[in-house]
Design a protein around this motif. Sequence first.
Motif, mmCIF file in Angstrom:
data_model
loop_
_atom_site.group_PDB
_atom_site.id
_atom_site.type_symbol
_atom_site.label_atom_id
_atom_site.label_comp_id
_atom_site.label_asym_id
_atom_site.label_seq_id
_atom_site.Cartn_x
_atom_site.Cartn_y
_atom_site.Cartn_z
ATOM 1 N N GLU A 195 0.835 -1.207 0.000
ATOM 2 C CA GLU A 195 0.000 0.000 0.000
ATOM 3 C C GLU A 195 0.868 1.256 0.000
ATOM 4 N N LEU A 196 0.601 2.182 -0.939
ATOM 5 C CA LEU A 196 1.304 3.466 -0.981
ATOM 6 C C LEU A 196 0.671 4.404 0.025
ATOM 7 N N ARG A 197 1.500 5.275 0.618
ATOM 8 C CA ARG A 197 0.944 6.231 1.583
ATOM 9 C C ARG A 197 1.692 7.552 1.533
ATOM 10 N N PHE A 198 0.925 8.608 1.664
ATOM 11 C CA PHE A 198 1.460 9.956 1.769
ATOM 12 C C PHE A 198 0.452 10.777 2.540
ATOM 13 N N PRO A 199 0.879 11.520 3.544
ATOM 14 C CA PRO A 199 2.254 11.765 3.936
ATOM 15 C C PRO A 199 2.879 10.537 4.592
ATOM 16 N N PRO A 200 4.217 10.500 4.625
ATOM 17 C CA PRO A 200 4.905 9.368 5.229
ATOM 18 C C PRO A 200 4.565 9.239 6.713
ATOM 19 N N ARG A 201 4.492 8.012 7.177
ATOM 20 C CA ARG A 201 4.236 7.747 8.594
ATOM 21 C C ARG A 201 4.822 6.384 8.956
ATOM 22 N N PRO A 202 4.981 6.120 10.234
ATOM 23 C CA PRO A 202 5.689 4.906 10.635
ATOM 24 C C PRO A 202 4.925 3.611 10.411
ATOM 25 N N CYS A 203 3.600 3.670 10.418
ATOM 26 C CA CYS A 203 2.792 2.450 10.368
ATOM 27 C C CYS A 203 1.836 2.477 9.177
ATOM 28 N N CYS A 204 1.695 1.340 8.512
ATOM 29 C CA CYS A 204 0.765 1.235 7.390
ATOM 30 C C CYS A 204 -0.673 1.311 7.898
ATOM 31 N N PRO A 205 -1.475 2.219 7.380
ATOM 32 C CA PRO A 205 -2.863 2.307 7.821
ATOM 33 C C PRO A 205 -3.718 1.145 7.313
ATOM 34 N N HIS A 206 -3.192 0.401 6.355
ATOM 35 C CA HIS A 206 -3.937 -0.713 5.777
ATOM 36 C C HIS A 206 -3.732 -2.014 6.572
ATOM 37 N N CYS A 207 -2.459 -2.362 6.837
ATOM 38 C CA CYS A 207 -2.176 -3.640 7.508
ATOM 39 C C CYS A 207 -1.455 -3.486 8.849
ATOM 40 N N GLN A 208 -1.148 -2.263 9.242
ATOM 41 C CA GLN A 208 -0.478 -1.926 10.502
ATOM 42 C C GLN A 208 0.982 -2.387 10.582
ATOM 43 N N SER A 209 1.599 -2.707 9.471
ATOM 44 C CA SER A 209 3.006 -3.082 9.445
ATOM 45 C C SER A 209 3.880 -1.845 9.631
ATOM 46 N N PHE A 210 5.028 -2.040 10.247
ATOM 47 C CA PHE A 210 5.998 -0.966 10.399
ATOM 48 C C PHE A 210 7.103 -1.050 9.337
ATOM 49 N N ALA A 211 7.015 -2.014 8.442
ATOM 50 C CA ALA A 211 8.012 -2.158 7.377
ATOM 51 C C ALA A 211 7.650 -1.233 6.216
ATOM 52 N N SER A 212 8.626 -0.472 5.737
ATOM 53 C CA SER A 212 8.334 0.436 4.625
ATOM 54 C C SER A 212 9.495 0.482 3.645
ATOM 55 N N GLU A 213 9.187 0.983 2.457
ATOM 56 C CA GLU A 213 10.172 1.209 1.407
ATOM 57 C C GLU A 213 9.716 2.436 0.626
ATOM 58 N N TRP A 214 10.592 2.931 -0.242
ATOM 59 C CA TRP A 214 10.279 4.123 -1.022
ATOM 60 C C TRP A 214 10.252 3.758 -2.492
ATOM 61 N N ARG A 215 9.111 4.010 -3.149
ATOM 62 C CA ARG A 215 8.954 3.659 -4.560
ATOM 63 C C ARG A 215 9.029 4.905 -5.432
ATOM 64 N N ARG A 216 9.793 4.768 -6.499
ATOM 65 C CA ARG A 216 9.936 5.873 -7.444
ATOM 66 C C ARG A 216 8.653 6.021 -8.258
ATOM 67 N N MET A 217 8.200 7.248 -8.386
ATOM 68 C CA MET A 217 7.018 7.580 -9.172
ATOM 69 C C MET A 217 7.462 8.205 -10.495
ATOM 70 N N SER A 218 6.576 8.179 -11.468
ATOM 71 C CA SER A 218 6.900 8.760 -12.776
ATOM 72 C C SER A 218 7.013 10.277 -12.715
ATOM 73 N N GLY A 219 6.347 10.893 -11.735
ATOM 74 C CA GLY A 219 6.345 12.346 -11.641
ATOM 75 C C GLY A 219 5.261 12.999 -12.476
ATOM 76 N N GLN A 220 4.455 12.179 -13.134
ATOM 77 C CA GLN A 220 3.346 12.718 -13.932
ATOM 78 C C GLN A 220 2.067 12.694 -13.102
ATOM 79 N N GLY A 221 1.201 13.635 -13.408
ATOM 80 C CA GLY A 221 -0.065 13.708 -12.698
ATOM 81 C C GLY A 221 -1.018 14.651 -13.394
ATOM 82 N N ARG A 222 -2.065 14.999 -12.663
ATOM 83 C CA ARG A 222 -3.035 15.961 -13.184
ATOM 84 C C ARG A 222 -3.480 16.869 -12.047
ATOM 85 N N VAL A 223 -3.844 18.079 -12.409
ATOM 86 C CA VAL A 223 -4.344 19.016 -11.405
ATOM 87 C C VAL A 223 -5.698 18.494 -10.923
ATOM 88 N N TRP A 224 -5.753 18.142 -9.672
ATOM 89 C CA TRP A 224 -6.978 17.601 -9.067
ATOM 90 C C TRP A 224 -7.822 18.733 -8.491
#
Length: 139
Positions: free
Chosen positions: A32-61
């Motif tokens: 599960e991706l999360r932002f802002p960064p935090r120590p615990c996954c809100p989905h499964c409550q794991s404290f294990a994390s990594e950082w995934r590179r994004m394409s940097g593309q998006g749209r004005v929401w």
Amino acid sequence: MLTPVTDIDGAPFWEYAAQGELRVQACADCGELRFPPRPCCPHCQSFASEWRRMSGQGRVWSYSVPHPPLLPEYAARAPYNVVVVELADAPRIRLVGNLVRAAGDPLDSLDPRGVRIGQRVRVVFDPATGLPQWVLERA
């Protein structure tokens, strides 16, 4: 000049940004991706994390155009845009920044009357501060 305020959970975001990379924290167990960064996954409550590179593309929401009265540091630049960008490769992740003409340009470098919801954008990084900024994606 704005500079990032870092904490232990968000520090890697700024380290990658200083290298010109947009990365988002992910749970190393469930993915599960999360932002802002935090120590615990809100989905499964794991404290294990990594950082995934994004394409940097998006749209004005969404966006806003602040007008005075503002903090003195910003009043001279108003009106300017503040955009919320939905990432193309992580649609539930939205980042706040400014739509500018080019990396490092000031907040007011783009006429805020031209900002539209749905515009395609890509991330750039201000060379002086490392802050993410957004530019229009060229078709």
